[in-house]
Structure formats: structure tokens, C-alpha cells
Motif scaffolding. Structure first.
Motif, PDB file in Angstrom:
ATOM      1  N   HIS A   1      -1.417   0.630  -5.734  1.00 30.39           N
ATOM      2  CA  HIS A   1      -3.116   0.214  -4.602  1.00 30.39           C
ATOM      3  C   HIS A   1      -2.338   1.688  -3.191  1.00 30.39           C
ATOM      4  O   HIS A   1      -1.711   1.851  -2.625  1.00 30.39           O
ATOM      5  N   LEU A   2      -3.148   2.656  -3.427  1.00 28.96           N
ATOM      6  CA  LEU A   2      -3.087   3.924  -2.969  1.00 28.96           C
ATOM      7  C   LEU A   2      -3.784   3.652  -1.932  1.00 28.96           C
ATOM      8  O   LEU A   2      -5.053   3.789  -1.792  1.00 28.96           O
TER       9      LEU A   2
ATOM     10  N   PRO B   1       1.355  -1.461   0.376  1.00 29.54           N
ATOM     11  CA  PRO B   1       0.343  -0.178   0.163  1.00 29.54           C
ATOM     12  C   PRO B   1       0.743   1.374  -0.087  1.00 29.54           C
ATOM     13  O   PRO B   1       2.363   1.243   0.450  1.00 29.54           O
ATOM     14  N   LEU B   2       0.383   2.236  -0.615  1.00 30.25           N
ATOM     15  CA  LEU B   2       1.192   3.288  -0.741  1.00 30.25           C
ATOM     16  C   LEU B   2       0.217   4.728  -0.321  1.00 30.25           C
ATOM     17  O   LEU B   2      -0.516   4.782  -0.729  1.00 30.25           O
ATOM     18  N   ILE B   3       1.293   5.930   0.845  1.00 24.00           N
ATOM     19  CA  ILE B   3      -0.187   6.610   1.533  1.00 24.00           C
ATOM     20  C   ILE B   3       1.345   7.652   0.864  1.00 24.00           C
ATOM     21  O   ILE B   3       2.210   7.885   0.719  1.00 24.00           O
ATOM     22  N   GLY B   4       0.241   8.666   0.032  1.00 20.03           N
ATOM     23  CA  GLY B   4       0.227   9.734  -0.565  1.00 20.03           C
ATOM     24  C   GLY B   4       0.272  10.484   0.486  1.00 20.03           C
ATOM     25  O   GLY B   4      -0.798  11.431   1.322  1.00 20.03           O
ATOM     26  N   VAL B   5       1.396  11.784   0.326  1.00 19.29           N
ATOM     27  CA  VAL B   5       1.305  12.448   2.015  1.00 19.29           C
ATOM     28  C   VAL B   5       1.991  14.193   1.780  1.00 19.29           C
ATOM     29  O   VAL B   5       2.896  13.554   0.731  1.00 19.29           O
ATOM     30  N   ASN B   6       0.969  14.713   0.715  1.00 18.85           N
ATOM     31  CA  ASN B   6       1.561  16.167   0.827  1.00 18.85           C
ATOM     32  C   ASN B   6       2.213  17.055   1.738  1.00 18.85           C
ATOM     33  O   ASN B   6       1.658  17.431   3.130  1.00 18.85           O
TER      34      ASN B   6
ATOM     35  N   ASP C   1      -1.422  13.385   9.895  1.00 18.47           N
ATOM     36  CA  ASP C   1      -2.316  12.541   9.818  1.00 18.47           C
ATOM     37  C   ASP C   1      -1.480  10.750  10.176  1.00 18.47           C
ATOM     38  O   ASP C   1      -2.950  10.471   9.930  1.00 18.47           O
ATOM     39  N   LEU C   2      -0.366  11.527   9.831  1.00 14.33           N
ATOM     40  CA  LEU C   2       0.134   9.938  10.054  1.00 14.33           C
ATOM     41  C   LEU C   2      -0.127   9.322  10.939  1.00 14.33           C
ATOM     42  O   LEU C   2       0.117   7.888  10.498  1.00 14.33           O
ATOM     43  N   ARG C   3       0.111   9.485  12.161  1.00 13.02           N
ATOM     44  CA  ARG C   3      -0.601   8.996  13.676  1.00 13.02           C
ATOM     45  C   ARG C   3      -1.360   8.122  13.270  1.00 13.02           C
ATOM     46  O   ARG C   3      -1.157   7.341  14.709  1.00 13.02           O
ATOM     47  N   TRP C   4      -2.453   8.626  12.924  1.00 13.09           N
ATOM     48  CA  TRP C   4      -3.452   7.735  12.735  1.00 13.09           C
ATOM     49  C   TRP C   4      -4.467   7.069  11.231  1.00 13.09           C
ATOM     50  O   TRP C   4      -4.613   5.602  11.195  1.00 13.09           O
ATOM     51  N   VAL C   5      -3.506   7.308  10.217  1.00 15.67           N
ATOM     52  CA  VAL C   5      -3.399   6.217   9.144  1.00 15.67           C
ATOM     53  C   VAL C   5      -2.863   5.374   8.947  1.00 15.67           C
ATOM     54  O   VAL C   5      -2.957   4.795   8.729  1.00 15.67           O
ATOM     55  N   VAL C   6      -1.422   5.403   9.406  1.00 16.08           N
ATOM     56  CA  VAL C   6      -0.560   4.159   9.489  1.00 16.08           C
ATOM     57  C   VAL C   6      -1.130   2.955   9.864  1.00 16.08           C
ATOM     58  O   VAL C   6      -0.951   1.772   9.683  1.00 16.08           O
TER      59      VAL C   6
ATOM     60  N   VAL D   1      -3.502   1.316   8.172  1.00 20.69           N
ATOM     61  CA  VAL D   1      -3.020   0.576   7.466  1.00 20.69           C
ATOM     62  C   VAL D   1      -2.636  -0.257   7.818  1.00 20.69           C
ATOM     63  O   VAL D   1      -3.133  -1.661   7.336  1.00 20.69           O
ATOM     64  N   PHE D   2      -2.139  -1.017   8.696  1.00 19.52           N
ATOM     65  CA  PHE D   2      -1.361  -2.373   9.318  1.00 19.52           C
ATOM     66  C   PHE D   2      -2.729  -3.027   9.466  1.00 19.52           C
ATOM     67  O   PHE D   2      -2.831  -4.338   9.472  1.00 19.52           O
ATOM     68  N   VAL D   3      -3.697  -2.477  10.690  1.00 13.27           N
ATOM     69  CA  VAL D   3      -5.119  -3.592  10.247  1.00 13.27           C
ATOM     70  C   VAL D   3      -5.268  -3.472   9.564  1.00 13.27           C
ATOM     71  O   VAL D   3      -6.980  -4.264   9.779  1.00 13.27           O
ATOM     72  N   HIS D   4      -5.888  -2.700   8.312  1.00 18.12           N
ATOM     73  CA  HIS D   4      -6.620  -2.717   7.300  1.00 18.12           C
ATOM     74  C   HIS D   4      -8.113  -2.222   7.804  1.00 18.12           C
ATOM     75  O   HIS D   4      -8.288  -2.154   7.127  1.00 18.12           O
ATOM     76  N   LYS D   5      -7.605  -0.581   8.014  1.00 17.97           N
ATOM     77  CA  LYS D   5      -8.915  -0.134   7.993  1.00 17.97           C
ATOM     78  C   LYS D   5      -9.001   0.581   7.898  1.00 17.97           C
ATOM     79  O   LYS D   5     -10.150   1.252   7.290  1.00 17.97           O
ATOM     80  N   ARG D   6      -8.245   0.687   6.547  1.00 18.18           N
ATOM     81  CA  ARG D   6      -8.545   1.852   6.093  1.00 18.18           C
ATOM     82  C   ARG D   6      -8.680   1.718   4.355  1.00 18.18           C
ATOM     83  O   ARG D   6      -7.981   0.516   3.694  1.00 18.18           O
TER      84      ARG D   6
END
Length: 350
Positions: A347-348, A109-114, A131-136, A139-144
Motif C-alpha cells: 500500500h503506497l 501505508p508506506l510514504i516514499g520520500v525523496n 511535504d511530510l507535515r501535511w502528507v502524514v 494519511v492518519f485521517v485517510h484523506k490521501r
């Protein structure tokens, strides 16, 4: 004992700023400043951009280190970097860096950060550093939610291949005409042109939009009948639009907590076209002559209907993707390229 959420790697992809590139060219900040200010430009903007980006990289690395093992990779090393199957990839914008990283991934998975929302729009950059503190962790637990992206692929008859997230360019390095044979199903044509562009659904909002706008402008001016021509008007445009409206509706339901409102209440979402199974090709500036034709200049490419191009260029023929001319395949006489949707998807994280 580690408090990290995972021992899998988080790959943070970054790029050089304009200031860093100037320093590579002119050796020092002082010499770079002299060159820019001598031309009457504002050097302070280069400095501000550099400071903001460095701060974003440092903050992102700090946030990610609390979540997993972080490895920072420079843009120029991405083509040769070996990504692990369990890696999570974070790209610190702009959009071009996202595209030029995504094509080298498989299932990661790729997370695009501005890094600087006041400076960059970022269609592929839905998140900020904070946002990284909650997005990542999500992603680890497949909730995004993950959006699949159709890639284009150029496969050569010598075994080499190249992927593209936005578009492929097939032509010559120089501005002289490219010569080749173009084949789509039972249509075959000898052509001389400025090259061929093959766009994905995601890339339709980029180079393809520019080509269509230019074609519409020429025809409108020549006929004195202004016309509009955008990717929405293509053969599958109606399907694209319905998918986009439906995705907008679903997003609206999730946001509003209910099913109400009409289609018009939800904006068109270009993300719905990103997974389109079709590609589009356009021929730039085709030249008609006794030996070359201009009938096969635009069309749809599918897995079962690939585009085949046989090079007739003795030298300087190339195929490159997503605007990166330094990462290319040689495409000289005797080489044939088969262009089609790729067998893998991007996979975005959205």
C-alpha cells in the motif's frame, strides 16, 4: 500533555550513505578519501551526498516527532523488524529502499520520500521531506489516495516463503548454469540457464524492461530488422495502457477541475500497472542440449496458473527478491518453488 496527532508509531526507514559504507570498509573518513582520490574519483561528491542525506533524516525525524512517536530503523534491520498493525511507515529513498521495505509490510501505508530530488529521480518517491507535515496528517485521517501494489511470492515445499515488490530471481549464486524443471500448467521442461526472473507490474519498468530490450536488440541485429519490445507490447499491454490512460485522465480532471481533453492530453501513468494481477517470467540465456530445452522461456503467471520450479542443483541454488542477494532462500535439489501473485498487497501513498 502530548500535542501529537497520534500515539501510534511512525517508522522512519533510512539507509547508509555511500560514505558511511566506505567508512565501514576503511575505518576512517581519511582512509576512505585516500582510496577514492587515489583512483581519480571525486570524493567531495560522497561527502555532499552524505551531508544532504543526514540533513534530510534529521529534518524528517523532527517533523514527524511533532505528529507521533517516531522510531528510526536502519535498512539492514527491516527484514527482522516487527511492524505494528497501526504503524505508518516513512521511507527516506531511493526506490530500492521502498521496495525492500514494502514487501515486509501487511496493511501499513508506506510514504516514499525523496531525500535529495536533485540527485535521485525516484519513481516511488512522490514526496519531499517538506511535504511530510501535511502528507502524514492526511494519511492518519485517510484523506490521501493509496495505490495497491501486487507482490510476487515464492512458496517452497519446505514451508519457507519470500515476497517481492519488483522481481524474484531463481538461479545460482555463482555464474555457473542453474538446472531445474520448469512447469506452467501442462507444459513441463528441463532447463539449464542463467536463472529465471519473475516480474510484477511495478517491476515491469525495471529488470523486465531490460530483458525485453536486450531480446529485441539481439533479434533486430541478427535479422537486420530493428524491432521494439517493451512491457506495453505484452499480452495484457493493451489493458495496461487503457488503465493507465484512464488514471491519467482522472488525475487531469482533478487538477483541471473539469472533464475536457482527449486521451492524448494525459500522459501514460505506470502506476496503473502496479496492481495488475499477473506476473511475467523470463528465462535468462537458456541452453539447448540433449537433455534441456528452450521452448518455455517466457510467459504469464496468475493465481490460478502458478509457475512451478523444481531445483536440480546440488548446492548454491537461491531465490532472492528485489536485488537483495543477502536475503535469500536456499533452493537446492529436492526443493520445489511455487511462484504466484501474493495473497497480500503493498500500500503506497501517492
Amino acid at each position: 500533555m502530548s500535542n501529537r496527532m497520534t500515539e501510534h508509531k511512525i517508522i522512519l526507514v533510512k539507509r547508509k550513505t555511500r560514505l558511511e559504507e566506505l567508512i565501514v570498509r576503511y575505518n576512517t573518513v581519511q582512509q576512505a578519501r585516500f582510496f577514492i582520490e587515489r583512483l581519480g574519483a571525486d570524493f567531495s561528491d560522497y561527502v555532499l551526498e552524505d551531508e544532504n542525506y543526514r540533513r534530510a533524516v534529521a529534518t524528517a525525524a523532527s517533523e514527524l516527532t511533532t505528529l507521533g512517536r517516531v522510531q528510526i530503523v536502519e535498512r539492514e534491520h527491516v527484514p527482522n523488524f516487527i511492524f505494528g498493525e497501526q504503524d505508518t511507515v516513512v521511507v527516506l529513498g531511493q526506490d530500492g529502499l521502498v521496495a525492500n521495505t514494502l514487501k515486509y509490510l501487511t496493511e501499513q501505508p508506506l510514504i516514499g520520500v525523496n531525500p535529495d530530488p536533485l540527485r535521485w529521480d525516484g519513481v516511488l518517491l512522490p514526496f519531499t521531506v517538506s511535504d511530510l507535515r501535511w502528507v502524514v496528517p492526511d494519511v492518519f485521517v485517510h484523506k490521501r489516495p493509496i495505490k495497491e501494489v501486487t507482490l510476487a511470492k515464492a512458496q517452497l515445499n519446505d514451508g519457507q516463503s519470500l515476497y517481492a515488490v519488483n522481481d524474484l530471481f531463481i538461479g545460482r549464486k555463482t555464474h555457473v548454469s542453474a538446472r531445474y524443471e520448469l512447469r506452467l500448467e501442462d507444459q513441463v521442461e528441463q532447463q539449464s540457464s542463467s536463472g529465471i526472473i519473475v516480474s510484477t507490474g511495478l517491476g515491469a519498468i525495471g529488470w523486465l524492461t531490460s530483458v525485453l530490450a536486450g531480446a529485441a536488440g539481439i533479434v533486430g541485429s541478427a535479422t537486420q530488422r530493428p524491432i521494439s519490445l517493451t512491457p506495453d507490447h505484452l499480452v495484457t499491454g493493451a489493458v495496461f495502457h487503457q488503465e493507465a490512460v484512464e488514471e491519467g485522465r482522472q488525475r487531469g480532471r482533478r487538477s483541471n477541475g473539469g472533464d475536457h481533453g482527449s486521451d492524448d492530453d494525459y500522459s501514460y501513468d505506470n502506476r496503473a500497472t502496479w496492481s495488475s494481477p499477473s506476473l511475467y517470467f523470463t528465462v535468462r540465456e537458456p541452453f539447448p542440449s540433449r537433455t534441456t530445452a528452450t521452448d518455455l522461456v517466457f510467459g504469464q503467471v496468475e493465481a490460478e496458473k502458478p509457475l512451478r520450479i523444481a531445483s536440480q542443483m546440488p548446492e548454491y541454488g537461491v531465490i532472492f527478491s528485489d536485488g537483495v542477494e543477502s536475503d535469500f532462500l536456499e533452493f537446492n535439489a529436492g526443493i520445489e518453488a511455487t511462484i504466484s501473485p501474493a495473497e497480500k498487497k503493498g500500500h503506497l501513498v501517492v
